[in-house]
Design a protein around this motif. Structure first.
Motif, PDB file in Angstrom:
ATOM      1  N   PRO A 125      42.502  37.877  48.128  1.00  0.00           N
ATOM      2  CA  PRO A 125      41.671  36.789  48.657  1.00  0.00           C
ATOM      3  C   PRO A 125      42.083  36.317  50.045  1.00  0.00           C
ATOM      4  O   PRO A 125      43.222  36.483  50.463  1.00  0.00           O
ATOM      5  N   GLY A 126      41.112  35.741  50.741  1.00  0.00           N
ATOM      6  CA  GLY A 126      41.350  35.175  52.058  1.00  0.00           C
ATOM      7  C   GLY A 126      40.767  36.025  53.172  1.00  0.00           C
ATOM      8  O   GLY A 126      40.016  36.974  52.948  1.00  0.00           O
ATOM      9  N   MET A 127      41.129  35.672  54.394  1.00  0.00           N
ATOM     10  CA  MET A 127      40.660  36.388  55.587  1.00  0.00           C
ATOM     11  C   MET A 127      41.385  37.735  55.689  1.00  0.00           C
ATOM     12  O   MET A 127      42.556  37.842  55.314  1.00  0.00           O
ATOM     13  N   GLY A 131      36.616  40.325  57.485  1.00  0.00           N
ATOM     14  CA  GLY A 131      35.798  39.499  56.623  1.00  0.00           C
ATOM     15  C   GLY A 131      36.647  38.477  55.902  1.00  0.00           C
ATOM     16  O   GLY A 131      37.807  38.248  56.242  1.00  0.00           O
ATOM     17  N   ARG A 132      36.050  37.878  54.874  1.00  0.00           N
ATOM     18  CA  ARG A 132      36.743  36.867  54.085  1.00  0.00           C
ATOM     19  C   ARG A 132      36.383  37.078  52.627  1.00  0.00           C
ATOM     20  O   ARG A 132      35.205  37.251  52.290  1.00  0.00           O
ATOM     21  N   ILE A 133      37.390  37.044  51.786  1.00  0.00           N
ATOM     22  CA  ILE A 133      37.172  37.209  50.350  1.00  0.00           C
ATOM     23  C   ILE A 133      37.302  35.855  49.680  1.00  0.00           C
ATOM     24  O   ILE A 133      38.343  35.200  49.746  1.00  0.00           O
ATOM     25  N   ASP A 134      36.211  35.440  49.042  1.00  0.00           N
ATOM     26  CA  ASP A 134      36.155  34.164  48.345  1.00  0.00           C
ATOM     27  C   ASP A 134      36.536  34.405  46.880  1.00  0.00           C
ATOM     28  O   ASP A 134      35.947  35.254  46.219  1.00  0.00           O
ATOM     29  N   TYR A 135      37.503  33.696  46.405  1.00  0.00           N
ATOM     30  CA  TYR A 135      37.922  33.876  45.021  1.00  0.00           C
ATOM     31  C   TYR A 135      37.674  32.624  44.185  1.00  0.00           C
ATOM     32  O   TYR A 135      38.152  32.488  43.070  1.00  0.00           O
ATOM     33  N   SER A 136      36.862  31.710  44.691  1.00  0.00           N
ATOM     34  CA  SER A 136      36.594  30.477  43.951  1.00  0.00           C
ATOM     35  C   SER A 136      35.849  30.754  42.644  1.00  0.00           C
ATOM     36  O   SER A 136      36.085  30.087  41.639  1.00  0.00           O
ATOM     37  N   ASN A 137      34.942  31.738  42.609  1.00  0.00           N
ATOM     38  CA  ASN A 137      34.235  32.085  41.364  1.00  0.00           C
ATOM     39  C   ASN A 137      35.214  32.576  40.311  1.00  0.00           C
ATOM     40  O   ASN A 137      35.090  32.262  39.137  1.00  0.00           O
ATOM     41  N   GLU A 138      36.173  33.351  40.710  1.00  0.00           N
ATOM     42  CA  GLU A 138      37.190  33.869  39.797  1.00  0.00           C
ATOM     43  C   GLU A 138      38.014  32.732  39.201  1.00  0.00           C
ATOM     44  O   GLU A 138      38.308  32.705  38.019  1.00  0.00           O
ATOM     45  N   LEU A 139      38.354  31.741  40.034  1.00  0.00           N
ATOM     46  CA  LEU A 139      39.139  30.601  39.556  1.00  0.00           C
ATOM     47  C   LEU A 139      38.331  29.741  38.591  1.00  0.00           C
ATOM     48  O   LEU A 139      38.853  29.249  37.602  1.00  0.00           O
TER      49      LEU A 139
END
Length: 138
Positions: A102-104, A126-134
C-alpha cells in the motif's frame, strides 16, 4: 626444418585470423522510440491487478533487439518481445505490478537493446489504496 615451417604456417594463419576478426564488426545502431516513457496508473485498490504497456517503434534502419529488461524491484514484472523488431515496426513492453504494497509507488524499468543509446528508462507510478481491505477486516 619441418617444425620451423609448421610454426611459420601456424603463425601466418593465426595472424590472418586476428586481422579478419576486425572486419566483422557487429552493428550497434538500432533505435527505439517509446510513445510515452512514464505511465501514471493512478489510484489502485489493494491486491487488484495492475498492468501497464509501453508501446515502442523501431525508427532505425537495422533490426532492434531488446536484450534485457530490468526493474527496480521484484514487485514489477516485465514481458518483452524476444524476436527482433524490423525497421518501421512496433512492439510492446508489458508490465505487471504487485499491488500488495500500500501507498505511493514509483518504479523504474530499464530497457537494454542493441543501440548506441541503450539503456532506456521507463517509469510506472501510482497509489495503492488499502482502506477497503482494512474495512473488510473490521
Amino acid at each position: 626444418m619441418k617444425h620451423k615451417l609448421l610454426k611459420i604456417v601456424m603463425l601466418f594463419f593465426l595472424a590472418g585470423g586476428c586481422f579478419s576478426c576486425g572486419t566483422t564488426a557487429v552493428k550497434n545502431n538500432a533505435e527505439i522510440k517509446f510513445e510515452v516513457t512514464e505511465i501514471d496508473l493512478g489510484e489502485l485498490q489493494f491486491k487488484d491487478d495492475a498492468k501497464a504497456s509501453f508501446t515502442f517503434t523501431n525508427p532505425g534502419s537495422t533490426p532492434l533487439t531488446i536484450q534485457h529488461v530490468k526493474t527496480s524491484c521484484g514487485c514489477t514484472v516485465p514481458h518483452w518481445p524476444t524476436k527482433p523488431i524490423k525497421p518501421g515496426k512496433s512492439g510492446k513492453i508489458k508490465i505487471n505490478y504487485d499491488t500488495s504494497h500500500p501507498g505511493m509507488f514509483q518504479k523504474t524499468i530499464t530497457v537494454f537493446f542493441n543501440g548506441k543509446n541503450s539503456p532506456e528508462t521507463l517509469i510506472i507510478k501510482g497509489r495503492i489504496d488499502y482502506s477497503n481491505e482494512l474495512r473488510e477486516e473490521n
